[in-house]
Design a protein around this motif. Sequence first.
Motif, PDB file in Angstrom:
ATOM      1  N   VAL A 279       0.933  -1.518   0.184  1.00  0.00           N
ATOM      2  CA  VAL A 279       0.168   0.427   0.315  1.00  0.00           C
ATOM      3  C   VAL A 279       0.802   1.112  -0.198  1.00  0.00           C
ATOM      4  O   VAL A 279       0.470   2.525  -0.195  1.00  0.00           O
ATOM      5  CB  VAL A 279      -1.279  -0.045   1.193  1.00  0.00           C
ATOM      6  N   GLY A 280       2.058   1.026   0.771  1.00  0.00           N
ATOM      7  CA  GLY A 280       3.130   2.254   0.384  1.00  0.00           C
ATOM      8  C   GLY A 280       4.173   2.241  -1.026  1.00  0.00           C
ATOM      9  O   GLY A 280       3.564   3.639  -1.779  1.00  0.00           O
ATOM     10  N   ILE A 281       4.973   1.255  -1.143  1.00  0.00           N
ATOM     11  CA  ILE A 281       6.005   1.676  -2.418  1.00  0.00           C
ATOM     12  C   ILE A 281       5.022   1.523  -3.771  1.00  0.00           C
ATOM     13  O   ILE A 281       5.544   2.884  -4.406  1.00  0.00           O
ATOM     14  CB  ILE A 281       6.832  -0.051  -2.472  1.00  0.00           C
ATOM     15  N   SER A 282       4.158   1.360  -3.516  1.00  0.00           N
ATOM     16  CA  SER A 282       3.307   1.164  -5.069  1.00  0.00           C
ATOM     17  C   SER A 282       2.408   2.984  -5.176  1.00  0.00           C
ATOM     18  O   SER A 282       1.866   2.734  -6.063  1.00  0.00           O
ATOM     19  CB  SER A 282       1.633   0.249  -4.842  1.00  0.00           C
ATOM     20  N   GLY A 283       2.558   3.510  -4.400  1.00  0.00           N
ATOM     21  CA  GLY A 283       1.631   4.430  -4.311  1.00  0.00           C
ATOM     22  C   GLY A 283       2.684   5.747  -4.885  1.00  0.00           C
ATOM     23  O   GLY A 283       2.816   6.488  -5.219  1.00  0.00           O
ATOM     24  N   LEU A 284       3.837   5.395  -4.918  1.00  0.00           N
ATOM     25  CA  LEU A 284       4.951   6.380  -5.051  1.00  0.00           C
ATOM     26  C   LEU A 284       5.121   6.297  -6.371  1.00  0.00           C
ATOM     27  O   LEU A 284       5.575   7.659  -7.096  1.00  0.00           O
ATOM     28  CB  LEU A 284       6.706   5.941  -4.438  1.00  0.00           C
ATOM     29  N   VAL A 285       5.263   4.661  -7.418  1.00  0.00           N
ATOM     30  CA  VAL A 285       5.046   5.271  -8.828  1.00  0.00           C
ATOM     31  C   VAL A 285       3.426   5.950  -8.838  1.00  0.00           C
ATOM     32  O   VAL A 285       3.375   6.428 -10.095  1.00  0.00           O
ATOM     33  CB  VAL A 285       5.399   3.808  -9.188  1.00  0.00           C
ATOM     34  N   GLY A 286       2.696   5.227  -8.617  1.00  0.00           N
ATOM     35  CA  GLY A 286       1.200   5.424  -8.545  1.00  0.00           C
ATOM     36  C   GLY A 286       0.405   6.124  -8.600  1.00  0.00           C
ATOM     37  O   GLY A 286       0.321   6.965  -9.843  1.00  0.00           O
ATOM     38  N   LEU A 287       0.983   8.020  -7.689  1.00  0.00           N
ATOM     39  CA  LEU A 287       1.195   9.036  -7.417  1.00  0.00           C
ATOM     40  C   LEU A 287       1.679  10.189  -9.013  1.00  0.00           C
ATOM     41  O   LEU A 287       1.935  11.383  -8.690  1.00  0.00           O
ATOM     42  CB  LEU A 287       1.276   9.284  -6.597  1.00  0.00           C
ATOM     43  N   THR A 288       3.310   9.390  -9.440  1.00  0.00           N
ATOM     44  CA  THR A 288       3.683  10.456  -9.122  1.00  0.00           C
ATOM     45  C   THR A 288       4.650   9.643 -11.256  1.00  0.00           C
ATOM     46  O   THR A 288       3.688  11.229 -11.666  1.00  0.00           O
ATOM     47  CB  THR A 288       5.077  10.262  -9.075  1.00  0.00           C
ATOM     48  N   LEU A 289       4.156   8.971 -11.629  1.00  0.00           N
ATOM     49  CA  LEU A 289       3.713   8.717 -12.867  1.00  0.00           C
ATOM     50  C   LEU A 289       2.244   9.082 -13.278  1.00  0.00           C
ATOM     51  O   LEU A 289       1.524   9.111 -14.455  1.00  0.00           O
ATOM     52  CB  LEU A 289       4.653   6.878 -13.357  1.00  0.00           C
ATOM     53  N   GLY A 290       1.359   8.755 -12.543  1.00  0.00           N
ATOM     54  CA  GLY A 290       0.133   8.624 -12.374  1.00  0.00           C
ATOM     55  C   GLY A 290      -0.311   9.664 -13.149  1.00  0.00           C
ATOM     56  O   GLY A 290      -1.723  10.167 -13.827  1.00  0.00           O
ATOM     57  N   ALA A 291       0.437  11.344 -12.016  1.00  0.00           N
ATOM     58  CA  ALA A 291       0.059  12.552 -12.477  1.00  0.00           C
ATOM     59  C   ALA A 291       0.240  12.414 -13.288  1.00  0.00           C
ATOM     60  O   ALA A 291      -0.484  13.659 -14.212  1.00  0.00           O
ATOM     61  CB  ALA A 291       0.254  12.640 -11.094  1.00  0.00           C
ATOM     62  N   LEU A 292       1.130  12.401 -13.954  1.00  0.00           N
ATOM     63  CA  LEU A 292       1.869  13.412 -15.326  1.00  0.00           C
ATOM     64  C   LEU A 292       1.194  12.118 -16.128  1.00  0.00           C
ATOM     65  O   LEU A 292       1.140  13.440 -17.053  1.00  0.00           O
ATOM     66  CB  LEU A 292       3.618  12.624 -15.142  1.00  0.00           C
ATOM     67  N   ILE A 293       0.956  11.723 -16.783  1.00  0.00           N
ATOM     68  CA  ILE A 293       0.115  10.780 -17.861  1.00  0.00           C
ATOM     69  C   ILE A 293      -1.491  11.435 -17.332  1.00  0.00           C
ATOM     70  O   ILE A 293      -1.940  12.147 -17.957  1.00  0.00           O
ATOM     71  CB  ILE A 293       0.314   9.019 -16.847  1.00  0.00           C
ATOM     72  N   ALA A 294      -1.919  11.312 -15.981  1.00  0.00           N
ATOM     73  CA  ALA A 294      -3.563  12.152 -16.108  1.00  0.00           C
ATOM     74  C   ALA A 294      -2.891  13.873 -16.406  1.00  0.00           C
ATOM     75  O   ALA A 294      -3.728  14.332 -17.390  1.00  0.00           O
ATOM     76  CB  ALA A 294      -3.560  12.003 -14.545  1.00  0.00           C
ATOM     77  N   ASP A 295      -2.311  14.212 -16.187  1.00  0.00           N
ATOM     78  CA  ASP A 295      -1.524  16.448 -16.849  1.00  0.00           C
ATOM     79  C   ASP A 295      -1.764  15.892 -18.520  1.00  0.00           C
ATOM     80  O   ASP A 295      -2.717  16.748 -19.347  1.00  0.00           O
ATOM     81  CB  ASP A 295      -0.947  16.516 -16.106  1.00  0.00           C
ATOM     82  N   LYS A 296      -1.005  15.258 -19.123  1.00  0.00           N
ATOM     83  CA  LYS A 296      -0.649  14.477 -20.196  1.00  0.00           C
ATOM     84  C   LYS A 296      -2.138  14.619 -20.596  1.00  0.00           C
ATOM     85  O   LYS A 296      -2.288  15.184 -22.263  1.00  0.00           O
ATOM     86  CB  LYS A 296      -0.560  13.883 -20.802  1.00  0.00           C
ATOM     87  N   LEU A 297      -3.151  13.852 -20.116  1.00  0.00           N
ATOM     88  CA  LEU A 297      -4.225  13.461 -20.629  1.00  0.00           C
ATOM     89  C   LEU A 297      -5.424  14.383 -20.459  1.00  0.00           C
ATOM     90  O   LEU A 297      -5.623  15.000 -21.669  1.00  0.00           O
ATOM     91  CB  LEU A 297      -5.267  11.638 -20.754  1.00  0.00           C
ATOM     92  N   HIS A 298      -5.056  15.491 -20.107  1.00  0.00           N
ATOM     93  CA  HIS A 298      -6.256  16.646 -19.885  1.00  0.00           C
ATOM     94  C   HIS A 298      -5.819  17.697 -21.014  1.00  0.00           C
ATOM     95  O   HIS A 298      -6.289  17.806 -21.046  1.00  0.00           O
ATOM     96  CB  HIS A 298      -5.996  16.799 -18.688  1.00  0.00           C
ATOM     97  N   GLN A 299      -4.549  17.535 -21.304  1.00  0.00           N
ATOM     98  CA  GLN A 299      -4.643  18.536 -21.892  1.00  0.00           C
ATOM     99  C   GLN A 299      -4.179  17.593 -23.629  1.00  0.00           C
ATOM    100  O   GLN A 299      -5.305  18.494 -23.916  1.00  0.00           O
ATOM    101  CB  GLN A 299      -2.825  18.954 -22.633  1.00  0.00           C
ATOM    102  N   ILE A 300      -4.665  17.000 -23.577  1.00  0.00           N
ATOM    103  CA  ILE A 300      -4.941  16.154 -25.290  1.00  0.00           C
ATOM    104  C   ILE A 300      -7.336  16.084 -24.853  1.00  0.00           C
ATOM    105  O   ILE A 300      -7.873  16.457 -26.237  1.00  0.00           O
ATOM    106  CB  ILE A 300      -4.965  14.525 -25.159  1.00  0.00           C
ATOM    107  N   ASN A 301      -7.620  15.860 -23.680  1.00  0.00           N
ATOM    108  CA  ASN A 301      -8.963  15.702 -23.929  1.00  0.00           C
ATOM    109  C   ASN A 301      -9.731  15.814 -22.204  1.00  0.00           C
ATOM    110  O   ASN A 301      -9.392  15.460 -21.436  1.00  0.00           O
ATOM    111  CB  ASN A 301      -9.560  14.439 -24.350  1.00  0.00           C
ATOM    112  N   GLU A 302     -10.156  16.888 -22.132  1.00  0.00           N
ATOM    113  CA  GLU A 302     -10.047  16.950 -20.296  1.00  0.00           C
ATOM    114  C   GLU A 302     -11.292  16.014 -19.980  1.00  0.00           C
ATOM    115  O   GLU A 302     -11.390  15.819 -18.779  1.00  0.00           O
ATOM    116  CB  GLU A 302     -11.081  18.566 -20.991  1.00  0.00           C
ATOM    117  N   ARG A 303     -11.903  14.829 -20.995  1.00  0.00           N
ATOM    118  CA  ARG A 303     -12.012  14.237 -20.124  1.00  0.00           C
ATOM    119  C   ARG A 303     -11.487  12.687 -20.017  1.00  0.00           C
ATOM    120  O   ARG A 303     -11.960  11.676 -19.034  1.00  0.00           O
ATOM    121  CB  ARG A 303     -13.519  13.980 -21.368  1.00  0.00           C
ATOM    122  N   ALA A 304     -10.174  13.236 -20.694  1.00  0.00           N
ATOM    123  CA  ALA A 304      -9.671  11.836 -20.510  1.00  0.00           C
ATOM    124  C   ALA A 304      -9.047  10.901 -18.880  1.00  0.00           C
ATOM    125  O   ALA A 304      -8.487  10.486 -19.026  1.00  0.00           O
ATOM    126  CB  ALA A 304      -8.309  11.833 -21.695  1.00  0.00           C
TER     127      ALA A 304
END
Length: 438
Positions: free
Chosen positions: A262-287
């Motif tokens: 529940v911890g180490i997994s979050g270091l990847v999930g919240l950092t890499l996942g956040a970058l992906i989420a922002d990139k997708l938001h710039q392409i399409n705000e629903r993405a």
Amino acid sequence: MDKDKQANNAWRILFLLFLANLFNFFDRTIPAVLTEPIRKEFGLSDTELGLLAGGFTVVYALAGIPLGRLADRASRKSIMGWGLAAWSLLTGASGAAWNYTSFFFVRLAVGVGEASYAPAASAMIGDLFPANKRSRAIGIFMLGLPIGLVLAFFTIGAMAKAFGSWRAPFFVAMVPGLVLAVFMFFIREPARGAAETQQVTEQKIDRPLRKILSIRTMWAIIVAGITLNLASYAANAFLVPLVQRYFQLPLASAGMATGVIVGISGLVGLTLGALIADKLHQINERARLIYGALSMFGAAALVWFALRTGAEEFTAFVALFALGWLLQYNFYNCAYPAIQDIVEPRLRATAMAVFFAVLYVLGGSAGPLITGAWSDHAAKAAMAAAGATQMTDHFRGIGLHEAMVVVPIALLVTGVALLFASRTFSADAAAMRNGRQA
């Protein structure tokens, strides 16, 4: 969004907010790591353990509503500073409890202190960063969750062993929180709405709760938050005892294994996942919300398969559960920024407080209680099926292993709710930007 819409001191303040969030989750995780020694000293059932976690969550949620409304009107740094000092002192007081009842009520008081923090901090982040950077900012802020869990699960068991008492970690955890609280009072707060393209007026808002709940996307995100919290609080409350009972590991080893999940997994999930989420938001705000939904479906499948492993397949259990939990963290990368995008700046702390209240009362409190009650029932059934007359940790392990199926089911529902949120998000975000919300 223009670059000057980001506050000059945004990253420095965000780092301080992250540290406080880390101690928020570290302090509240201590009882979960020490579940077994506390259960044995006070003679508790899994239902009573679930009630302990659920009671904390309900108080945390209900106290957050008035404190969140206050954060939309008063100094957010003062609310966060005094709240951090209060919950740190009460964490120390938890170690002085003399029975289940005293421990229960001190933990309720800790919940009141911690409730002051998240709405004020989330609203401040919305004023520090523009919309196209909020997933990254929220992701860094929410790194306090996995890092706090890692520190707790990796150190609390060893701390208790070193001092020879489960009470010692509560006293140790009090000190850094009190030090950090002092720094909160020196934050230079941004103006409300400072990162928005439209000007924010100081006109009083009538019926703020009605205005927040008139936003269609908010309802879907609330449902997603309820089921996400049901899953995460059930896992956080019972993973350590599950590993101890079902896989037969000692406390320190069970804590470290849970820290990986529940911890180490979050270091990847919240950092890499956040970058992906922002990139997708710039392409399409629903993405961004669609990405969150797909992550929940993947998490549900992986956790389900983890719980299908046998007692001799511990490595596979950890690997599958950790991968599922990594995807689960994308909820924070996708849902939290979405709330900032659909709610006007003057109502964001209130909106987050309402959001937390509902999802913690209906999800966070229910998860441990449902899992604990199911575990007790399944343990008795396992004992009866074996023809035994005495309850043992072996039967408790079988019961808890069966009850944890609550987690993947709740994650599946979370994904469905995020898909519904993505359908109305664009219209609600446009209404916020144009000042057309009802």
